[in-house]
Motif scaffolding. Sequence first.
Motif, PDB file in Angstrom:
ATOM      1  N   ASP A  52       0.906  -1.168  -0.074  1.00  0.00           N
ATOM      2  CA  ASP A  52      -0.115   0.011  -0.026  1.00  0.00           C
ATOM      3  C   ASP A  52       0.713   1.183   0.179  1.00  0.00           C
ATOM      4  OD1 ASP A  52       0.811  -0.239   2.506  1.00  0.00           O
ATOM      5  OD2 ASP A  52      -0.838   0.312   3.633  1.00  0.00           O
ATOM      6  N   ARG A  53       1.987   1.130  -0.076  1.00  0.00           N
ATOM      7  CA  ARG A  53       3.171   2.433  -0.215  1.00  0.00           C
ATOM      8  C   ARG A  53       2.743   2.908  -1.322  1.00  0.00           C
ATOM      9  NH1 ARG A  53       7.288   1.884   3.912  1.00  0.00           N
ATOM     10  NH2 ARG A  53       7.265  -0.112   4.934  1.00  0.00           N
ATOM     11  N   VAL A 113       3.729   7.141  -5.555  1.00  0.00           N
ATOM     12  CA  VAL A 113       3.503   6.905  -4.161  1.00  0.00           C
ATOM     13  C   VAL A 113       2.134   7.303  -3.837  1.00  0.00           C
ATOM     14  CG1 VAL A 113       4.312   7.883  -1.781  1.00  0.00           C
ATOM     15  CG2 VAL A 113       5.954   7.287  -3.602  1.00  0.00           C
ATOM     16  N   SER A 114       1.616   6.287  -2.869  1.00  0.00           N
ATOM     17  CA  SER A 114       0.051   6.452  -2.417  1.00  0.00           C
ATOM     18  C   SER A 114       0.222   7.656  -1.654  1.00  0.00           C
ATOM     19  CB  SER A 114      -0.456   5.359  -1.992  1.00  0.00           C
ATOM     20  OG  SER A 114       0.510   4.743  -0.819  1.00  0.00           O
ATOM     21  N   SER A 115       1.021   7.647  -0.480  1.00  0.00           N
ATOM     22  CA  SER A 115       1.039   8.795   0.257  1.00  0.00           C
ATOM     23  C   SER A 115       2.333   8.744   0.904  1.00  0.00           C
ATOM     24  CB  SER A 115      -0.029   9.004   1.342  1.00  0.00           C
ATOM     25  OG  SER A 115       0.139   7.758   2.542  1.00  0.00           O
ATOM     26  N   LEU A 116       2.963   9.805   1.522  1.00  0.00           N
ATOM     27  CA  LEU A 116       4.506   9.902   2.039  1.00  0.00           C
ATOM     28  C   LEU A 116       4.421   9.186   3.350  1.00  0.00           C
ATOM     29  CD1 LEU A 116       5.995  12.986   0.994  1.00  0.00           C
ATOM     30  CD2 LEU A 116       6.447  10.819   0.064  1.00  0.00           C
ATOM     31  N   ASP A 117       3.168   9.389   4.126  1.00  0.00           N
ATOM     32  CA  ASP A 117       3.068   8.758   5.332  1.00  0.00           C
ATOM     33  C   ASP A 117       3.350   7.356   5.447  1.00  0.00           C
ATOM     34  OD1 ASP A 117       2.652  10.941   6.718  1.00  0.00           O
ATOM     35  OD2 ASP A 117       0.586  10.764   6.714  1.00  0.00           O
ATOM     36  N   LYS A 118       2.620   6.611   4.246  1.00  0.00           N
ATOM     37  CA  LYS A 118       2.828   5.002   4.069  1.00  0.00           C
ATOM     38  C   LYS A 118       4.345   4.843   3.504  1.00  0.00           C
ATOM     39  CE  LYS A 118      -2.091   4.425   3.368  1.00  0.00           C
ATOM     40  NZ  LYS A 118      -3.086   3.973   2.074  1.00  0.00           N
ATOM     41  N   ALA A 119       4.850   5.742   2.570  1.00  0.00           N
ATOM     42  CA  ALA A 119       6.105   5.453   1.926  1.00  0.00           C
ATOM     43  C   ALA A 119       6.961   5.590   3.177  1.00  0.00           C
ATOM     44  CB  ALA A 119       6.026   6.354   0.796  1.00  0.00           C
ATOM     45  N   ILE A 136      13.547   4.717   2.276  1.00  0.00           N
ATOM     46  CA  ILE A 136      12.874   3.144   2.783  1.00  0.00           C
ATOM     47  C   ILE A 136      12.486   2.469   1.271  1.00  0.00           C
ATOM     48  CG2 ILE A 136      11.111   2.336   3.983  1.00  0.00           C
ATOM     49  CD1 ILE A 136      11.537   4.221   6.212  1.00  0.00           C
ATOM     50  N   LEU A 137      11.582   3.233   0.611  1.00  0.00           N
ATOM     51  CA  LEU A 137      11.235   2.830  -0.572  1.00  0.00           C
ATOM     52  C   LEU A 137      12.054   1.921  -1.466  1.00  0.00           C
ATOM     53  CD1 LEU A 137       8.132   2.728  -1.019  1.00  0.00           C
ATOM     54  CD2 LEU A 137       8.354   4.229  -2.942  1.00  0.00           C
ATOM     55  N   LYS A 138      13.391   2.665  -1.671  1.00  0.00           N
ATOM     56  CA  LYS A 138      14.341   2.211  -2.178  1.00  0.00           C
ATOM     57  C   LYS A 138      15.237   1.242  -1.812  1.00  0.00           C
ATOM     58  CE  LYS A 138      19.376   3.327  -3.545  1.00  0.00           C
ATOM     59  NZ  LYS A 138      20.201   4.572  -3.788  1.00  0.00           N
ATOM     60  N   ARG A 139      15.028   1.002  -0.371  1.00  0.00           N
ATOM     61  CA  ARG A 139      15.782  -0.014   0.477  1.00  0.00           C
ATOM     62  C   ARG A 139      14.866  -1.355  -0.024  1.00  0.00           C
ATOM     63  NH1 ARG A 139      16.315   1.644   6.014  1.00  0.00           N
ATOM     64  NH2 ARG A 139      16.861  -0.536   6.808  1.00  0.00           N
ATOM     65  N   ILE A 140      13.594  -1.291   0.245  1.00  0.00           N
ATOM     66  CA  ILE A 140      12.650  -2.208  -0.059  1.00  0.00           C
ATOM     67  C   ILE A 140      12.677  -2.971  -1.401  1.00  0.00           C
ATOM     68  CG2 ILE A 140      10.046  -3.114   0.054  1.00  0.00           C
ATOM     69  CD1 ILE A 140       9.576  -0.793   1.907  1.00  0.00           C
TER      70      ILE A 140
END
Length: 1053
Positions: free
Chosen positions: A428-429, A464-470, A523-527
Amino acid sequence: MESVADTNSVDLKVTELLKEVQLDYSPAFTKEVDDAVSAIKGAIDKIPENLKVTADEAPGFVRDIGADKVEFEFKKPKSIAVGGSYALQCSVKPEVNVDLLVRLPKECFHEKDYLNYRYHAKRCLYLCVIKKFLMSSSLIQKVEWSTLQNEVRKPVLIVYPGMKLVEVPEFCIRIIPTAPSLFSIPKLHLNRNNVRALNQGGIPQATPKYNSSILEDMFIEDMEEFLKKTFLGWKELQEALMLLKVWARQRTPIYAYDCLNGFLISVILSYLADRDRIKKSMKAMHILRVTLNFIATSELWKHGLYFMPKGQNAIPKEKRLPLKESFPVVICSPSTNFNLAFRMTGVGFLELQDESALTLECIKKGRDCGFEEIFVTRVDYPAKYDHIIRLNLKGNSKVYASGFFLDDECWRLYEQKVHNVLIQGLSDRVKTVRVTWRNMLSECSIKDGLSTLNAEPLLIGISVSSLDKAFRIVNIGPDADNKEEALKFRKFWGEKAELRRFKDGKIAESTVWESDQWKRHIILKRISEYVLLRHLSVSKENIMHIVDQLDFSLLYGTEDPISSSGSLLGAFEILSKQLRLIEDIPLKVSTVQPLDSAFRFSSVFPPEPHPLANEKGTFLRLRSLPPSCIRPLEVMIQLEGSGNWPMDDVAIEKTKSAFLLKIGESLQNNWGMTCTATEDDVDVFVSGYAFRLKIWHERGLTLLRRETGNDQVKQVSNMDRELYFRSQHSSMINGLQGCYAAYGPVVRLAKRWVASHLFSACLVEEAIELLVAYIFLKPLPFNAPSSRITGFLRFLRLLADYDWTFSALVVDINNDLTPNDEKEISDNFMSSRKTYEENVQSVNPAMFLATAYDKASEAWTRFSPNSMELKRLMAYAGSSANLLTKLISEDHNDSYRWECLFKTPLNNYDAVILLHGDKLPYPQRLLFSSELNQGVHVARGNASKVFHPFLLPGDLNGNSEDLRNKLLVNFDPMRCFVGDVEKEYSNTFKLWYDSLGGDAVGITWGRYSSKKRGREEEAEEVKDPTDILKDVGKVGKGFVRGIYLLKAPRLIG
């Protein structure tokens, strides 16, 4: 609602656009095209009948496609006819090509050649023979291989005629084979298996994509005839098709092989005309709007679009079901059950719907019905997506380990695999993951094999869906009790999966991505890197995730100073509370507002706590050499209302100074704060920070307004006016920052870029903040950016492409501009442009930035940038935007290329002053040390020993009070040097500098007269430029390292 003026304006622009992109089907032009087609027909006619054709013509292609029994005797095509957009009279410049439909003769094929890629192999061999004879023709310049909609198994030939067409220099002809009635249609039913290698446990699997690939060639000619009947003679529909092509071409994520192309646009228009959704009375823009609305909202897409045969009202379910089961999007051809949209993916279609919906928003909200946003603005991968990943798969044999072709091509299967892995990993990120891989066919791949087609990087766009989630640190998986799902979770995440108990008592599988606050954006990059490495055959060096490549420009040492913002806000709270508690002044403090950009998270280098900037009596422990300079942060104070203030503006300023001195004294006596005072300023040290107090009084603003009528505004009154603007601006930007978490990092990159290219004197930081605010508030045709690099690219494009001469940029942060306000802004703008016809250079302000608090653009851009500075700024922004676009989308991994975005070419100046980097107040902010190896070295100087940016060990002796007295508050050698030089030489040259930590100052000569100065100085000539530069070196003695003269000034007689 559209006004009549808007409608007339957009009609005019659409007419001009169509004139620009429409081909002129004049007799002269059509003759040139006919001659080119005749040259191709002539070359094909020379091919001898019964020529033996074997796999040797394309050994690599035939081997990799896995076909056997491919030999045949060449027969001439049954027909060669012009088709495509050119035949519909809907070609759109600049990319104009003519489709030449070459009908393959039945005699070259056997009845069962639809099996196991024999048809595709023979189709390619047939084109190889044609290519060989075309190459021997003197009328043909060159012939290249390409693909039909990126489908490698269906090559086409691109022929460039020897004669250049004047109107379309890049004109070419595409040779596309067709095969009407070649095979039995039931044999190519979607449920049939025609590739025997595709089976599971010995059970043959259906091959709908493969079957559709052959059916496409069988029905191309029928569709061409159908489209001609629809379009020819209907001018408005032809114009709508051309407009939709322009719209789609500007949007590379949807104008792609797995989404939309010119052919499918014409099919959709034909469907709407067939269903009477488009009427003859409609204009082109109306048709465009109807079409986009249909794409974005119609429920028919769920069932599929079907051209109804005459006399039939519905398509039987048994015909619809196989299509919907096989393909996410169905557009069924008029004559049979063939899906014209068989290449379109579900993700591609969702992107198409999203783009259509955004375009409808542009029409609704944009100026001139969104004309610029729809037809001019580029919506490409770098500007559209928040994250871009490039996978370098060159030489990676795992891509085609199971074969190049089964039902679908291996590259399309790999795209799907990458998409599925990322969707599962990012969950959901993200809102969208778009994966595309262009495969460039060449002579080499036809001869030697298709393994070379991995050369281009696979491109992934992520929204991105939202930065809170990302930015979320923990991914919560299935409950521990759900054994089956927990096992799947562990299998996917491997060693990263762990069982955790959460605060609510829940025990669940999870993954944790620990990160400092200032590193959350990666974080998104690491995942994504983790899941790609775990599930795909790629190495880390072959994954290029565009997200943090520009972070180096914001670091102070090894960390981003934004991480200390929490302590800054804490210190401000202490000061604010204590200011309000002061009792021993005549008027109490009613409001305390921070003005500095550090408080709104938009300062490139927010100050870090200084060990010496503390309250008296604080124990000092110095672990390293502290900086000798400290930047004060301005704070605005408003006092209680009173009728006893003086009426005179000078007296108001004196009264304010008295209040500030009393406030400083009170803070010092009551709370032991360290305060330093001058007549203009009071600086207070609190918890490691220096705060500079300013008092704003509304009456000063009233006096200002009263005096503006006679154009004699005194300097003292300007203080209240400036404070008013800064106060309003700070409040608005603070609110915006709260709505858009990506705003701060984007504006910091923008400020760093402006300063790095020596534009610090031209564009104040508030103006930059408003420009960046605009791309968040008015993002159409995009969504608001959610990553720093995407936002930065859009800032550069806005700066480079906006029509500053004829358009005001209105930033309405709180949506509080009324129609009257908008009219006032428009009137002010038109008034500022009255002198344009007489003198372009005299337009002032050149960059008109209007806000609710500043409707005449007086606050931030009244005097700068001027027309010349703005032109230079736009050129630099355009160049940087082009470089950044290439870096994001092309295969460049080296950090040097990214650094070039912040390296300014010093040879663009007439002279350059190089400074001693170790004499800058904050040497760690210097990105690159400047060097120059050209021009005349006219002056050099040694570094001063008086100033050092850090307190040396010898300075640290003494008590804490002595140490504090050694702190230099608001000292900046660059500002002092520039001020002194400009005071002396403002009419001789202009200085360009970097206020954030650059060690170079550029010089461009002004009007340089060769005449004698005047009656009193008749004997004295204007100084030689070398002497002037030597004098500049003397002004900056101890600070200036060297001065280079690159270009002598042009003399004006």
